[in-house]
Design a protein around this motif. Structure first.
Motif, PDB file in Angstrom:
ATOM      1  N   SER A 192       0.944  -1.203  -0.153  1.00  0.00           N
ATOM      2  CA  SER A 192       0.067  -0.118   0.025  1.00  0.00           C
ATOM      3  C   SER A 192       0.758   1.252  -0.049  1.00  0.00           C
ATOM      4  CB  SER A 192      -0.889  -0.003   1.266  1.00  0.00           C
ATOM      5  OG  SER A 192      -0.409   0.192   2.323  1.00  0.00           O
ATOM      6  N   LEU A 193       0.232   2.443  -0.354  1.00  0.00           N
ATOM      7  CA  LEU A 193       0.968   3.571  -0.307  1.00  0.00           C
ATOM      8  C   LEU A 193       0.329   4.673   0.421  1.00  0.00           C
ATOM      9  CD1 LEU A 193       3.475   4.710  -1.845  1.00  0.00           C
ATOM     10  CD2 LEU A 193       1.941   5.379  -3.751  1.00  0.00           C
ATOM     11  N   PRO A 194       0.670   4.355   1.640  1.00  0.00           N
ATOM     12  CA  PRO A 194      -0.138   5.524   2.935  1.00  0.00           C
ATOM     13  C   PRO A 194       0.332   6.996   2.583  1.00  0.00           C
ATOM     14  CG  PRO A 194       1.156   3.531   3.825  1.00  0.00           C
ATOM     15  CD  PRO A 194       1.458   3.553   2.437  1.00  0.00           C
ATOM     16  N   ARG A 195      -0.532   7.738   2.368  1.00  0.00           N
ATOM     17  CA  ARG A 195      -0.197   9.091   2.314  1.00  0.00           C
ATOM     18  C   ARG A 195      -1.360  10.023   2.791  1.00  0.00           C
ATOM     19  NH1 ARG A 195      -2.014   5.800  -2.180  1.00  0.00           N
ATOM     20  NH2 ARG A 195      -3.754   7.096  -3.250  1.00  0.00           N
ATOM     21  N   ILE A 196      -1.278  11.185   3.012  1.00  0.00           N
ATOM     22  CA  ILE A 196      -2.349  12.309   3.198  1.00  0.00           C
ATOM     23  C   ILE A 196      -2.469  13.488   2.328  1.00  0.00           C
ATOM     24  CG2 ILE A 196      -2.837  14.048   4.889  1.00  0.00           C
ATOM     25  CD1 ILE A 196      -2.419  12.130   7.246  1.00  0.00           C
ATOM     26  N   TYR A 197      -3.377  13.754   1.750  1.00  0.00           N
ATOM     27  CA  TYR A 197      -3.662  14.867   0.709  1.00  0.00           C
ATOM     28  C   TYR A 197      -4.265  15.947   1.468  1.00  0.00           C
ATOM     29  CZ  TYR A 197      -5.112  17.631  -3.152  1.00  0.00           C
ATOM     30  OH  TYR A 197      -5.428  18.892  -4.082  1.00  0.00           O
ATOM     31  N   LEU A 198      -3.770  17.132   1.653  1.00  0.00           N
ATOM     32  CA  LEU A 198      -4.193  18.274   2.080  1.00  0.00           C
ATOM     33  C   LEU A 198      -4.773  19.385   1.083  1.00  0.00           C
ATOM     34  CD1 LEU A 198      -1.980  19.190   5.154  1.00  0.00           C
ATOM     35  CD2 LEU A 198      -4.038  17.878   5.055  1.00  0.00           C
ATOM     36  N   GLU A 199      -6.055  19.287   0.691  1.00  0.00           N
ATOM     37  CA  GLU A 199      -6.695  20.293  -0.328  1.00  0.00           C
ATOM     38  C   GLU A 199      -6.074  21.630  -0.075  1.00  0.00           C
ATOM     39  OE1 GLU A 199     -10.842  20.256  -2.848  1.00  0.00           O
ATOM     40  OE2 GLU A 199     -10.648  19.320  -1.045  1.00  0.00           O
ATOM     41  N   LYS A 200      -6.221  22.190   0.800  1.00  0.00           N
ATOM     42  CA  LYS A 200      -6.013  23.735   1.060  1.00  0.00           C
ATOM     43  C   LYS A 200      -4.628  24.099   0.405  1.00  0.00           C
ATOM     44  CE  LYS A 200      -5.727  25.439   5.142  1.00  0.00           C
ATOM     45  NZ  LYS A 200      -6.115  25.539   6.613  1.00  0.00           N
ATOM     46  N   PHE A 201      -3.602  22.865   0.667  1.00  0.00           N
ATOM     47  CA  PHE A 201      -2.298  23.471   0.210  1.00  0.00           C
ATOM     48  C   PHE A 201      -1.939  22.818  -1.187  1.00  0.00           C
ATOM     49  CE2 PHE A 201      -1.976  23.190   4.896  1.00  0.00           C
ATOM     50  CZ  PHE A 201      -1.852  24.477   5.331  1.00  0.00           C
ATOM     51  N   THR A 254      -2.162  23.055  10.619  1.00  0.00           N
ATOM     52  CA  THR A 254      -2.819  21.866  10.592  1.00  0.00           C
ATOM     53  C   THR A 254      -1.945  20.706  11.109  1.00  0.00           C
ATOM     54  OG1 THR A 254      -3.850  22.480   8.443  1.00  0.00           O
ATOM     55  CG2 THR A 254      -3.889  20.247   9.115  1.00  0.00           C
ATOM     56  N   THR A 255      -2.585  20.103  11.964  1.00  0.00           N
ATOM     57  CA  THR A 255      -1.714  18.741  12.458  1.00  0.00           C
ATOM     58  C   THR A 255      -2.647  17.254  11.856  1.00  0.00           C
ATOM     59  OG1 THR A 255      -1.019  19.807  14.384  1.00  0.00           O
ATOM     60  CG2 THR A 255      -1.183  17.327  14.486  1.00  0.00           C
ATOM     61  N   VAL A 256      -1.966  16.506  11.302  1.00  0.00           N
ATOM     62  CA  VAL A 256      -2.594  15.297  10.687  1.00  0.00           C
ATOM     63  C   VAL A 256      -2.109  14.065  11.317  1.00  0.00           C
ATOM     64  CG1 VAL A 256      -3.246  16.385   8.585  1.00  0.00           C
ATOM     65  CG2 VAL A 256      -1.152  15.440   8.920  1.00  0.00           C
ATOM     66  N   ILE A 257      -2.765  12.958  11.156  1.00  0.00           N
ATOM     67  CA  ILE A 257      -2.121  11.477  11.638  1.00  0.00           C
ATOM     68  C   ILE A 257      -2.016  10.607  10.639  1.00  0.00           C
ATOM     69  CG2 ILE A 257      -2.519   9.870  13.199  1.00  0.00           C
ATOM     70  CD1 ILE A 257      -3.475  11.766  15.387  1.00  0.00           C
ATOM     71  N   LEU A 258      -1.232   9.920  10.159  1.00  0.00           N
ATOM     72  CA  LEU A 258      -0.957   8.937   9.183  1.00  0.00           C
ATOM     73  C   LEU A 258      -1.004   7.676   9.855  1.00  0.00           C
ATOM     74  CD1 LEU A 258      -1.067   8.315   5.905  1.00  0.00           C
ATOM     75  CD2 LEU A 258       1.556   8.692   6.166  1.00  0.00           C
ATOM     76  N   VAL A 259      -1.973   6.801   9.448  1.00  0.00           N
ATOM     77  CA  VAL A 259      -1.978   5.452  10.133  1.00  0.00           C
ATOM     78  C   VAL A 259      -1.387   4.391   9.249  1.00  0.00           C
ATOM     79  CG1 VAL A 259      -3.368   3.753  11.014  1.00  0.00           C
ATOM     80  CG2 VAL A 259      -4.198   6.316  11.391  1.00  0.00           C
TER      81      VAL A 259
END
Length: 388
Positions: free
Chosen positions: A296-305, A348-353
């Motif tokens: 899998s390719l875990p990631r987070i996308y922040l649309e505002k940036f 912004t603070t984000v958590i990637l599982v």
């Protein structure tokens, strides 16, 4: 001497000569004696021993006998078309697939798979409902590219993905599964408007499969699949690499980002960016994929940036790829992010599982990464160098 006596003399001489000849033949030691018993001559032919063959059989655990159907319409070069798919059992036919035999303990071993055969029918018609072509496959048509899983699989309807103007082809994916399991294989099918077709391996399920899909770039300049990039001009680029699996790939802006998992120790770089023509424009160190029953390719996308964020634990950095300019990616090393979030002004603070641990990072008002921490089963947030 009269003639009569002459004849008697000639006969006597002839008899004497014949007797001498026979006696000389009998005394010749090289000639066989007809009175002695003759030995039987046998030709010895060497041949390999015939080995027993042992078959190990595997088959379907249940039979799905209900026919399945699918149809869709699409537009190609200003014309409307209807594409239909139907699946049904091929009567009571059973199909077999034997793996390559091997020798073990003086026997030949063959692994044999079996399952009920299926008819897969593909049908293209025009706007007036006139048939342009029909193609009919059975399981044997998929053996060469997809192997033994096809035999055991029940009915799974191929999924229509898109019509590809660059090559004037319909693109479908087709899954085959071992019943009652999460192990399978996916093929990718291409049909042109004349009925010419290709069946290729696309990816596996439950093993070395990656996180990928058939996806267009936002400007439709290329199509990305699990195995290749197809440009607008029809150029096809194979994205596979030797001794590696595609752990994941995705479209980011007008580029394709591909992550590779190597099956052997290598100094090769695991991250690549391809442009719309299929050219490698950036190659960099990256091992930020996950893995359990496949990659899998875990990631987070922040649309505002407009930015994607990945965590590479092995190489100890957070990777950021901007959507509008993917080649301007940044790496933030864990060492430079050793700040407590409470000490910084964060947007912004984000958590990637991920599979083993979770990852928390904070970004500022510009989307730049400023802090990073990780947690394990204790659920306590720690800096990377505080992990036990």
């Amino acid at each position: 001497m009269d003639f009569k006596h002459y004849i008697v003399l000639v006969k006597t001489l002839a008899l004497f000569i014949c007797t001498l000849f026979l006696l000389s033949c009998k005394e010749d030691s090289e000639l066989p004696n007809p009175n002695l018993p003759q030995a039987e001559v046998q030709e010895v032919i060497k041949s390999a021993p015939i080995l027993d063959t042992v078959y190990s059989g595997y088959g379907q655990s249940y039979i799905d006998s209900i026919p399945k159907y699918f149809d869709t319409t699409f537009l190609a070069a200003g014309k409307h078309y209807t594409f239909q798919i139907s699946l049904k059992l091929k009567g009571n036919d059973t199909v077999y697939y034997d793996e390559t035999p091997y020798k073990k303990e003086g026997k030949i071993h063959v692994t044999r798979y079996s399952g009920r055969d299926i008819i897969y029918q593909f049908h293209l018609s025009n706007a007036r409902n006139q048939t342009l072509w029909k193609k009919e496959f059975t399981k044997k048509d998929y053996f060469k590219d997809l192997g033994s899983i096809v035999v055991q699989s029940n009915m799974w309807v191929p999924e229509f993905q898109t019509f590809l103007p660059a090559t004037q082809q319909l693109v479908l994916t087709q899954d085959f599964w071992v019943p009652d399991s999460d192990f399978g294989v996916q093929g990718i099918l291409f049909f042109d408007l004349n009925g010419n077709y290709q069946i290729n391996y696309h990816m596996g399920h439950g093993g070395s499969n990656g996180e990928c899909e058939v996806a267009y770039s936002p400007d439709s300049s290329f199509l990305l699949t699990c195995s290749e990039l197809i440009s607008k001009d029809g150029k096809v680029t194979d994205i596979h690499r030797k001794y590696s699996d595609v752990a994941g790939n995705m479209v980011i802006g007008d580029h394709a980002f591909v992550s590779y998992a190597f099956r052997e120790d290598t100094a090769a770089l695991g991250g690549r960016l391809y442009n719309k023509q299929g050219k490698i424009v950036k190659e960099f160190k990256f091992d930020g994929y996950g893995g359990a029953l496949g990659y899998s390719l875990p990631r987070i996308y922040l649309e505002k940036f407009g930015r994607y964020y990945f965590v590479d634990e092995q190489n100890q950095f957070v990777l950021m790829i901007p959507e509008k300019n993917p080649t301007a990616f940044k790496k933030y090393t864990f060492k430079q992010l050793r700040y407590d979030p409470s000490e910084l002004s964060l947007d912004t603070t984000v958590i990637l599982v991920k599979e083993v641990s979770d990852h928390r990072f904070g970004v500022d008002s510009l989307g730049e990464v400023k802090t990073y921490q990780t947690s394990d089963y204790t659920r306590e947030w720690k800096f990377f160098d505080e992990k036990e």
